[in-house]
Design a protein around this motif. Structure first.
Motif, PDB file in Angstrom:
ATOM      1  N   GLU A 103       0.837  -1.209   0.000  1.00  0.00           N
ATOM      2  CA  GLU A 103       0.000   0.000   0.000  1.00  0.00           C
ATOM      3  C   GLU A 103       0.872   1.259   0.000  1.00  0.00           C
ATOM      4  N   ILE A 104       1.944   1.260   0.777  1.00  0.00           N
ATOM      5  CA  ILE A 104       2.866   2.406   0.801  1.00  0.00           C
ATOM      6  C   ILE A 104       3.447   2.625  -0.593  1.00  0.00           C
ATOM      7  N   GLU A 105       3.866   1.538  -1.230  1.00  0.00           N
ATOM      8  CA  GLU A 105       4.456   1.657  -2.562  1.00  0.00           C
ATOM      9  C   GLU A 105       3.415   2.018  -3.628  1.00  0.00           C
ATOM     10  N   ARG A 106       2.185   1.604  -3.426  1.00  0.00           N
ATOM     11  CA  ARG A 106       1.124   1.888  -4.390  1.00  0.00           C
ATOM     12  C   ARG A 106       0.673   3.351  -4.325  1.00  0.00           C
ATOM     13  N   HIS A 107       0.705   3.933  -3.125  1.00  0.00           N
ATOM     14  CA  HIS A 107       0.242   5.316  -2.943  1.00  0.00           C
ATOM     15  C   HIS A 107       1.239   6.101  -2.090  1.00  0.00           C
ATOM     16  N   PRO A 108       2.474   6.269  -2.557  1.00  0.00           N
ATOM     17  CA  PRO A 108       3.508   6.897  -1.733  1.00  0.00           C
ATOM     18  C   PRO A 108       3.251   8.359  -1.393  1.00  0.00           C
ATOM     19  N   GLY A 124       5.605   9.993   9.246  1.00  0.00           N
ATOM     20  CA  GLY A 124       6.121   8.967  10.154  1.00  0.00           C
ATOM     21  C   GLY A 124       6.232   7.610   9.488  1.00  0.00           C
ATOM     22  N   ARG A 125       5.219   7.236   8.734  1.00  0.00           N
ATOM     23  CA  ARG A 125       5.223   5.943   8.033  1.00  0.00           C
ATOM     24  C   ARG A 125       6.325   5.928   6.971  1.00  0.00           C
ATOM     25  N   MET A 126       6.506   7.063   6.266  1.00  0.00           N
ATOM     26  CA  MET A 126       7.548   7.122   5.249  1.00  0.00           C
ATOM     27  C   MET A 126       8.930   7.066   5.887  1.00  0.00           C
ATOM     28  N   MET A 127       9.090   7.666   7.047  1.00  0.00           N
ATOM     29  CA  MET A 127      10.369   7.583   7.766  1.00  0.00           C
ATOM     30  C   MET A 127      10.677   6.134   8.126  1.00  0.00           C
TER      31      MET A 127
END
Length: 101
Positions: free
Chosen positions: A64-69, A75-78
């Protein structure tokens, strides 16, 4: 070779022209960001499962992070950046989020 360069130039021109449409530009940016995150992960020889294990989340969360960066919290990206072994600045650069100096 000339035809290949010409085709690439034409494609770049087409993308540039299409990006004048705000809706297309947003979709294009999201697509480029998606590819950038997966590329960073793969450059560090990591699977989504390995990243998930490092982050303490399920693999679908990494997908999901990679699908909608561009929709991920700071915080999640860190956490994602740390899990793939790069700095947040590197992720920002890859996602074209850094401001020109």
């Amino acid at each position: 070779m000339t035809n290949q360069i010409s085709t690439k130039d034409h494609l770049e021109e087409l993308i540039e022209e299409s990006c004048k449409d705000p809706e297309f530009a947003a979709l294009w940016r999201e697509s480029e960001a998606r590819l950038a995150l997966a590329r960073l992960r793969k450059e560090n020889n990591l699977t989504q499962q390995q990243v998930a294990d490092r982050m303490g989340v399920a693999r679908p969360r990494v997908a999901e992070i990679e699908r909608h960066p561009l929709r991920v919290s700071l915080g999640r990206m860190m956490n994602y950046a740390a899990a793939i072994g790069v700095s947040l600045a590197t992720v920002e650069k890859e996602l074209n989020l850094t401001k020109a100096a």
